[in-house]
Design a protein around this motif. Structure first.
Motif, mmCIF file in Angstrom:
data_model
loop_
_atom_site.group_PDB
_atom_site.id
_atom_site.type_symbol
_atom_site.label_atom_id
_atom_site.label_comp_id
_atom_site.label_asym_id
_atom_site.label_seq_id
_atom_site.Cartn_x
_atom_site.Cartn_y
_atom_site.Cartn_z
ATOM 1 N N LEU A 17 0.823 -1.216 0.000
ATOM 2 C CA LEU A 17 0.000 0.000 0.000
ATOM 3 C C LEU A 17 0.854 1.263 0.000
ATOM 4 O O LEU A 17 0.614 2.195 -0.772
ATOM 5 C CB LEU A 17 -0.934 0.012 1.203
ATOM 6 N N TRP A 18 1.855 1.301 0.886
ATOM 7 C CA TRP A 18 2.722 2.488 0.963
ATOM 8 C C TRP A 18 3.488 2.678 -0.345
ATOM 9 O O TRP A 18 3.677 3.806 -0.804
ATOM 10 C CB TRP A 18 3.680 2.375 2.144
ATOM 11 N N SER A 19 3.935 1.582 -0.970
ATOM 12 C CA SER A 19 4.659 1.681 -2.243
ATOM 13 C C SER A 19 3.770 2.250 -3.344
ATOM 14 O O SER A 19 4.197 3.110 -4.116
ATOM 15 C CB SER A 19 5.192 0.311 -2.660
ATOM 16 N N VAL A 20 2.543 1.765 -3.423
ATOM 17 C CA VAL A 20 1.612 2.261 -4.443
ATOM 18 C C VAL A 20 1.302 3.741 -4.213
ATOM 19 O O VAL A 20 1.305 4.537 -5.155
ATOM 20 C CB VAL A 20 0.312 1.422 -4.453
ATOM 21 N N LEU A 21 1.067 4.120 -2.959
ATOM 22 C CA LEU A 21 0.787 5.533 -2.657
ATOM 23 C C LEU A 21 1.983 6.418 -2.989
ATOM 24 O O LEU A 21 1.832 7.514 -3.530
ATOM 25 C CB LEU A 21 0.398 5.693 -1.182
ATOM 26 N N HIS A 22 3.197 5.941 -2.673
ATOM 27 C CA HIS A 22 4.402 6.723 -2.975
ATOM 28 C C HIS A 22 4.606 6.845 -4.483
ATOM 29 O O HIS A 22 4.872 7.928 -4.988
ATOM 30 C CB HIS A 22 5.626 6.073 -2.320
ATOM 31 N N THR A 23 4.451 5.733 -5.198
ATOM 32 C CA THR A 23 4.645 5.719 -6.650
ATOM 33 C C THR A 23 3.639 6.614 -7.365
ATOM 34 O O THR A 23 3.977 7.287 -8.338
ATOM 35 C CB THR A 23 4.539 4.279 -7.190
ATOM 36 N N SER A 24 2.423 6.648 -6.860
ATOM 37 C CA SER A 24 1.398 7.482 -7.489
ATOM 38 C C SER A 24 1.453 8.929 -7.013
ATOM 39 O O SER A 24 0.607 9.730 -7.383
ATOM 40 C CB SER A 24 0.006 6.899 -7.240
ATOM 41 N N LYS A 25 2.473 9.236 -6.191
ATOM 42 C CA LYS A 25 2.702 10.603 -5.678
ATOM 43 C C LYS A 25 1.498 11.139 -4.905
ATOM 44 O O LYS A 25 1.145 12.312 -5.015
ATOM 45 C CB LYS A 25 3.094 11.540 -6.804
ATOM 46 N N ALA A 26 0.881 10.258 -4.125
ATOM 47 C CA ALA A 26 -0.250 10.664 -3.287
ATOM 48 C C ALA A 26 0.220 11.657 -2.236
ATOM 49 O O ALA A 26 1.348 11.578 -1.746
ATOM 50 C CB ALA A 26 -0.862 9.440 -2.615
ATOM 51 N N LYS A 27 -0.611 12.600 -1.920
ATOM 52 C CA LYS A 27 -0.293 13.619 -0.910
ATOM 53 C C LYS A 27 -0.926 13.249 0.419
ATOM 54 O O LYS A 27 -2.021 12.697 0.476
ATOM 55 C CB LYS A 27 -0.806 14.994 -1.348
ATOM 56 N N LEU A 28 -0.228 13.561 1.498
ATOM 57 C CA LEU A 28 -0.743 13.297 2.839
ATOM 58 C C LEU A 28 -1.768 14.348 3.236
ATOM 59 O O LEU A 28 -1.615 15.530 2.880
ATOM 60 C CB LEU A 28 0.397 13.336 3.851
ATOM 61 N N PRO A 29 -2.778 13.966 3.984
ATOM 62 C CA PRO A 29 -3.685 14.980 4.521
ATOM 63 C C PRO A 29 -2.950 15.750 5.612
ATOM 64 O O PRO A 29 -1.937 15.277 6.142
ATOM 65 C CB PRO A 29 -4.839 14.159 5.094
ATOM 66 N N PRO A 30 -3.415 16.943 5.983
ATOM 67 C CA PRO A 30 -2.760 17.684 7.059
ATOM 68 C C PRO A 30 -2.781 16.876 8.357
ATOM 69 O O PRO A 30 -3.728 16.137 8.629
ATOM 70 C CB PRO A 30 -3.580 18.967 7.183
ATOM 71 N N SER A 31 -1.728 17.005 9.142
ATOM 72 C CA SER A 31 -1.623 16.222 10.378
ATOM 73 C C SER A 31 -2.739 16.543 11.363
ATOM 74 O O SER A 31 -3.036 15.739 12.240
ATOM 75 C CB SER A 31 -0.255 16.431 11.034
ATOM 76 N N SER A 32 -3.392 17.685 11.212
ATOM 77 C CA SER A 32 -4.511 18.026 12.093
ATOM 78 C C SER A 32 -5.708 17.096 11.866
ATOM 79 O O SER A 32 -6.583 16.985 12.720
ATOM 80 C CB SER A 32 -4.929 19.474 11.888
ATOM 81 N N CYS A 33 -5.748 16.399 10.723
ATOM 82 C CA CYS A 33 -6.840 15.470 10.415
ATOM 83 C C CYS A 33 -6.562 14.064 10.932
ATOM 84 O O CYS A 33 -7.443 13.214 10.882
ATOM 85 C CB CYS A 33 -7.056 15.395 8.910
ATOM 86 N N TRP A 34 -5.339 13.794 11.388
ATOM 87 C CA TRP A 34 -4.980 12.458 11.850
ATOM 88 C C TRP A 34 -5.517 12.218 13.253
ATOM 89 O O TRP A 34 -5.575 13.132 14.068
ATOM 90 C CB TRP A 34 -3.478 12.280 11.876
ATOM 91 N N PRO A 35 -5.897 10.991 13.577
ATOM 92 C CA PRO A 35 -6.336 10.670 14.940
ATOM 93 C C PRO A 35 -5.194 10.892 15.934
ATOM 94 O O PRO A 35 -4.016 10.848 15.567
ATOM 95 C CB PRO A 35 -6.704 9.185 14.872
ATOM 96 N N ALA A 36 -5.529 11.124 17.185
ATOM 97 C CA ALA A 36 -4.518 11.357 18.221
ATOM 98 C C ALA A 36 -3.551 10.182 18.297
ATOM 99 O O ALA A 36 -3.944 9.024 18.231
ATOM 100 C CB ALA A 36 -5.201 11.554 19.570
#
Length: 72
Positions: A17-36
Protein backbone atom coordinates in the motif's frame (compact mmCIF):
# COMPACT_ATOMS: atom_id res chain seq x y z
CA UNK A 1 -2.00 -23.91 8.92
CA UNK A 2 -1.54 -21.03 6.47
CA UNK A 3 1.65 -20.99 4.37
CA UNK A 4 2.58 -17.55 5.78
CA UNK A 5 1.74 -15.99 9.12
CA UNK A 6 -0.85 -13.25 9.56
CA UNK A 7 1.93 -10.89 10.69
CA UNK A 8 3.88 -11.45 7.48
CA UNK A 9 0.71 -11.02 5.43
CA UNK A 10 0.00 -7.73 7.22
CA UNK A 11 3.54 -6.48 6.62
CA UNK A 12 3.40 -7.39 2.94
CA UNK A 13 0.04 -5.64 2.58
CA UNK A 14 1.26 -2.49 4.37
CA UNK A 15 4.45 -2.35 2.32
CA UNK A 16 2.48 -2.75 -0.91
CA UNK A 17 0.00 0.00 0.00
CA UNK A 18 2.72 2.49 0.96
CA UNK A 19 4.66 1.68 -2.24
CA UNK A 20 1.61 2.26 -4.44
CA UNK A 21 0.79 5.53 -2.66
CA UNK A 22 4.40 6.72 -2.97
CA UNK A 23 4.65 5.72 -6.65
CA UNK A 24 1.40 7.48 -7.49
CA UNK A 25 2.70 10.60 -5.68
CA UNK A 26 -0.25 10.66 -3.29
CA UNK A 27 -0.29 13.62 -0.91
CA UNK A 28 -0.74 13.30 2.84
CA UNK A 29 -3.69 14.98 4.52
CA UNK A 30 -2.76 17.68 7.06
CA UNK A 31 -1.62 16.22 10.38
CA UNK A 32 -4.51 18.03 12.09
CA UNK A 33 -6.84 15.47 10.41
CA UNK A 34 -4.98 12.46 11.85
CA UNK A 35 -6.34 10.67 14.94
CA UNK A 36 -4.52 11.36 18.22
CA UNK A 37 -1.23 9.45 18.54
CA UNK A 38 -0.87 8.74 14.81
CA UNK A 39 2.39 9.67 13.10
CA UNK A 40 4.37 8.66 10.04
CA UNK A 41 6.82 5.82 10.40
CA UNK A 42 10.42 7.06 10.66
CA UNK A 43 12.02 7.50 7.25
CA UNK A 44 14.82 9.49 5.60
CA UNK A 45 12.12 11.00 3.40
CA UNK A 46 9.84 12.03 6.28
CA UNK A 47 8.66 15.61 5.87
CA UNK A 48 10.34 18.42 7.76
CA UNK A 49 8.42 21.05 9.71
CA UNK A 50 7.95 23.44 6.79
CA UNK A 51 6.90 20.61 4.44
CA UNK A 52 4.33 19.35 6.94
CA UNK A 53 2.70 22.76 7.05
CA UNK A 54 2.58 23.11 3.26
CA UNK A 55 0.08 20.21 3.02
CA UNK A 56 1.77 19.10 -0.20
CA UNK A 57 3.76 16.25 1.31
CA UNK A 58 4.13 13.05 -0.68
CA UNK A 59 3.63 9.72 1.09
CA UNK A 60 7.13 8.45 2.01
CA UNK A 61 8.37 4.95 1.29
CA UNK A 62 7.80 2.49 4.13
CA UNK A 63 11.00 1.12 5.71
CA UNK A 64 10.06 -1.88 7.85
CA UNK A 65 13.49 -2.25 9.45
CA UNK A 66 13.54 1.39 10.54
CA UNK A 67 9.94 1.14 11.76
CA UNK A 68 10.74 -1.88 13.90
CA UNK A 69 13.83 -0.22 15.37
CA UNK A 70 12.02 3.06 16.19
CA UNK A 71 11.35 3.85 19.81
CA UNK A 72 8.53 6.20 20.73
Amino acid sequence: MPAISYIELGVRYTHCLWSVLHTSKAKLPPSSCWPAGVSLPPNDQSPTGSEKESREVQVPLFDLQRFLNAKT
